[in-house]
Design an enzyme around this catalytic site. Structure first.
Site, mmCIF file in Angstrom:
data_model
loop_
_atom_site.group_PDB
_atom_site.id
_atom_site.type_symbol
_atom_site.label_atom_id
_atom_site.label_comp_id
_atom_site.label_asym_id
_atom_site.label_seq_id
_atom_site.Cartn_x
_atom_site.Cartn_y
_atom_site.Cartn_z
ATOM 1 N N GLU A 394 0.833 -1.197 0.000
ATOM 2 C CA GLU A 394 0.000 0.000 0.000
ATOM 3 C C GLU A 394 0.876 1.259 0.000
ATOM 4 O O GLU A 394 1.128 1.808 1.059
ATOM 5 C CB GLU A 394 -0.940 -0.040 1.205
ATOM 6 C CG GLU A 394 -1.789 -1.311 1.240
ATOM 7 C CD GLU A 394 -2.690 -1.404 2.468
ATOM 8 O OE1 GLU A 394 -2.999 -0.363 3.083
ATOM 9 O OE2 GLU A 394 -3.066 -2.519 2.820
ATOM 10 N N TYR A 395 1.379 1.746 -1.210
ATOM 11 C CA TYR A 395 0.934 1.379 -2.562
ATOM 12 C C TYR A 395 2.110 1.488 -3.520
ATOM 13 O O TYR A 395 2.984 2.362 -3.319
ATOM 14 C CB TYR A 395 -0.182 2.321 -3.030
ATOM 15 C CG TYR A 395 -1.364 2.318 -2.099
ATOM 16 C CD1 TYR A 395 -2.340 1.336 -2.190
ATOM 17 C CD2 TYR A 395 -1.478 3.289 -1.115
ATOM 18 C CE1 TYR A 395 -3.431 1.338 -1.333
ATOM 19 C CE2 TYR A 395 -2.557 3.283 -0.255
ATOM 20 C CZ TYR A 395 -3.524 2.314 -0.354
ATOM 21 O OH TYR A 395 -4.570 2.293 0.514
ATOM 22 N N MET A 460 -9.590 -3.168 -2.439
ATOM 23 C CA MET A 460 -9.986 -2.644 -1.131
ATOM 24 C C MET A 460 -11.025 -1.536 -1.276
ATOM 25 O O MET A 460 -10.755 -0.349 -1.081
ATOM 26 C CB MET A 460 -8.748 -2.184 -0.357
ATOM 27 C CG MET A 460 -7.804 -3.333 -0.032
ATOM 28 S SD MET A 460 -6.390 -2.877 0.984
ATOM 29 C CE MET A 460 -5.392 -1.976 -0.205
ATOM 30 N N TYR A 462 -13.216 0.001 0.315
ATOM 31 C CA TYR A 462 -13.694 0.551 1.574
ATOM 32 C C TYR A 462 -12.708 1.639 1.999
ATOM 33 O O TYR A 462 -11.675 1.849 1.357
ATOM 34 C CB TYR A 462 -13.830 -0.528 2.657
ATOM 35 C CG TYR A 462 -12.723 -1.549 2.691
ATOM 36 C CD1 TYR A 462 -11.441 -1.211 3.109
ATOM 37 C CD2 TYR A 462 -12.948 -2.868 2.314
ATOM 38 C CE1 TYR A 462 -10.424 -2.144 3.148
ATOM 39 C CE2 TYR A 462 -11.946 -3.816 2.334
ATOM 40 C CZ TYR A 462 -10.676 -3.443 2.760
ATOM 41 O OH TYR A 462 -9.665 -4.373 2.781
#
Length: 619
Positions: A394-395, A460, A462
């Protein structure tokens, strides 16, 4: 995505205090003498009194290895001394040893106790170790002149074979087994129930119900008796069983993937997967997290992963860990879970929000990085636990907790090296950003090029919005689609999935992400989204609370963009419910997605209602 915060997947701090006698460095306390120097010390030890010796290769560095023998008194009287003998093939030898006197005659090796560790009370164990050269394995083991597995104890006959198991009450996921008792001159203690050759349970009675099976699948069962000296007898005749149902794919979700993250730091245990009913409904587990340091995959928490002991009431199979067993911790519990639920695959996840900083260095040499990950995941102590690796960076070529500048090709190069090393039979996956905005994180790296080497992406979808914007506006943290007034364009599931497909990623390689928690503000007067706030609402951490808590403390008052929201007092929360999960699963199927995943098990209710909603929604 640019709105990500450390709290989403930050590893919660935990202090651990452990004690125990540390093994001295090999060679410092080692006592290793040539055979000629041991003349007069080779008198035979006492006859074996219900004892076993087991061998474990602790590590292997190519040119050599570390081995360990564990001697256990399985009888009812004290053992005053022990001698372990074994043969190595030509070319394999002991080079140094500790906690035992080790000698050899050609390829035959003998280890005797030292003065301080020869006495073993009933149930006690002692281990000694050695460094070796060569690639061979020990054979012909004897402990005090008897077989090391305890199968031929003098004066005590092994039990007879139990009767052939009878199968009844067969369903899609379970079968009840019954068998005639075995006989033994000293008494039968318990029975090992074996499915396809692997022990799935040890029971005291003559019945057992095996659950967590896959519909429409063939299994073979045998039973082995153990006597009071822990000797095993011959296996019963085999019984073939085929579960009912089937025809809908190998997964409980009708062929779709239902994957959950299991964290090694929370109160949630592997046994909770069973008691909640979730184990029968999921297909995969991502075990979080391993670390990425100095260009390598490394263990994140050795105590939680493979050292922690679980009591009988905490253990999947109801059997407590003992101090000298080769593997403990969550890894051993996952092994037990897979024995009961063979459809579940487990991947070891590396990185995550807190531990993503090491990927930039690692991808400078993708081949070496892949080798380090393979060596760790396939460590002989737990290789059977894991079915592949999950990489949570990430990321790539973008900013998260830290900023990476490794370039757009870095993720493709990493995944190519991983597939080359792990091969076709291991799963390789990645959790990736869901930033669908123009010029956002999905445009920063070659996710399309990397897709050819992976099995799927955990997208992901969310944490799009939250209290990192402390004064709001309030917004659902996991919107399925855009809506009028959304604070940022492209920050929704539909836009992210569409962008990935446009980059050439097949829908079947995309899993929709579901958060088992809510994001919330306080100081909010407006019920509908878009209100102002004074800061984060109180939760398990500021602005974050589990679904299992919110469903009763702040019930949903509305939905927007496929996600529920709730206004209670001055607090405003957004989170997914079984109803919104059902909607999202229908959408995922309409898009041809491979399934769904969620963060994380601990946020669900004790009866696993969100896991159930995903499973039912994917059918």
């Amino acid at each position: 995505m640019s709105t990500e915060t450390p709290s989403r997947r930050t590893r919660l701090p935990r202090s651990v205090t452990r004690s125990g006698r540390a093994r001295a460095v090999a060679g410092v306390t080692a006592l290793f003498l040539p055979l000629a120097a041991m003349v007069g010390l080779a008198a035979p030890a006492e006859a074996a009194a219900s004892a076993t010796a087991t061998y474990t290769k602790k590590s292997d560095w190519g040119s050599g290895f570390e081995g360990q023998w564990t001697v256990k008194n399985t009888g009812t009287t004290t053992l005053s001394s022990w001698t372990v003998e074994w043969d190595f093939p030509t070319g394999t030898k002991v080079t140094s040893a500790w906690d035992a006197t080790v000698t050899n005659s050609a390829n035959h090796w003998t280890a005797k106790n030292l003065g301080w560790n020869g006495t073993l009370a009933p149930g006690a164990s002692i281990s000694f170790g050695f460094n070796g050269a060569g690639t061979g394995a020990p054979s012909g083991c004897k402990l005090n002149g008897a077989a090391c597995d305890g199968s031929t104890q003098p004066g005590d006959n092994a039990p007879s074979a139990p009767g052939k198991p009878t199968a009844s009450d067969i369903t899609d996921t379970s079968v009840k087994l019954s068998w005639a008792a075995a006989t033994d001159d000293k008494g039968v203690k318990n029975y090992d129930v074996k499915r396809d050759g692997a022990t799935v349970a040890t029971v005291t009675g003559t019945t057992y119900t095996n659950t967590g099976l896959t519909a429409g699948t063939d299994y073979a069962y045998t039973v082995v008796a153990r006597d009071t000296a822990d000797q095993t007898g011959p296996a019963s005749a085999s019984t073939a069983v085929r579960t009912t149902g089937g025809g809908g794919g190998e997964n409980p979700g009708g062929g779709k993937i239902n994957l959950g993250y299991f964290t090694n730091w929370g109160p949630y245990t592997v046994k909770n997967l069973v008691t909640s009913g979730s184990a029968a409904k999921i297909t995969h587990i991502n075990y979080a997290f391993g670390n990425v340091q100095n260009g390598k995959c490394t263990v994140g928490d050795s105590y939680a992963d493979y050292e922690k002991s679980f009591t009988a009431d905490q253990s999947v199979d109801g059997k407590a860990d003992v101090w000298d067993q080769p593997l403990r911790g969550h890894f051993n519990q996952l092994r037990k879970l897979k024995a009961q639920y063979p459809h579940i695959k487990v991947l070891w996840s590396f990185g995550g929000w807190t531990w993503s900083g090491g990927f930039g260095q690692a991808v400078q040499n993708p081949t070496a990085f892949a080798q380090s990950c393979y060596d760790l995941v396939e460590d002989p102590r737990w290789a059977d636990v894991f079915d592949g690796i999950d990489l949570d960076w990430e990321y790539p070529n973008a900013c998260g907790l830290t900023c990476d500048t490794s370039g757009p090709a870095s993720i493709k190069n990493m995944m190519q090296a991983m597939r080359a090393k792990f091969g076709a039979n291991n799963l390789i996956t990645a959790a990736i950003t869901a930033d669908g905005s123009n010029g956002g994180k999905l445009d920063a790296a070659d996710y399309g090029g990397a897709a050819q080497y992976i099995d799927w992406y955990d997208v992901m979808t969310y944490d799009y919005f939250g209290t990192w914007a402390a004064q709001g506006p309030t917004a659902p943290h996991s919107p399925l689609t855009s809506y009028p007034g959304i604070p940022a364009q492209g920050f929704n599931s539909a836009d992210a999935i569409a962008k990935l497909k446009a980059k050439g990623v097949p829908g079947s390689k995309l899993l929709l992400g579901i958060g088992f928690y809510g994001r919330g503000w306080t100081g909010v007067t407006q019920s509908a989204p878009g209100g102002t706030a004074t800061g984060p609402a109180a939760g398990v951490e500021p602005g974050n609370q589990y679904y299992k808590v919110l469903k009763t403390t702040c019930p949903a008052t509305g939905t927007i963009a496929g996600t529920a929201y709730a206004h209670c007092g001055s607090d405003w929360w957004s989170y997914d419910t079984p109803a919104t999960v059902t909607t999202k699963m229908a959408w995922a199927k309409s898009q041809g997605l491979g399934g769904a995943f969620f963060w994380e098990f601990n946020g669900d209710t004790v009866d696993g209602e969100l896991v159930k909603a995903i499973s039912n929604g994917l059918k």
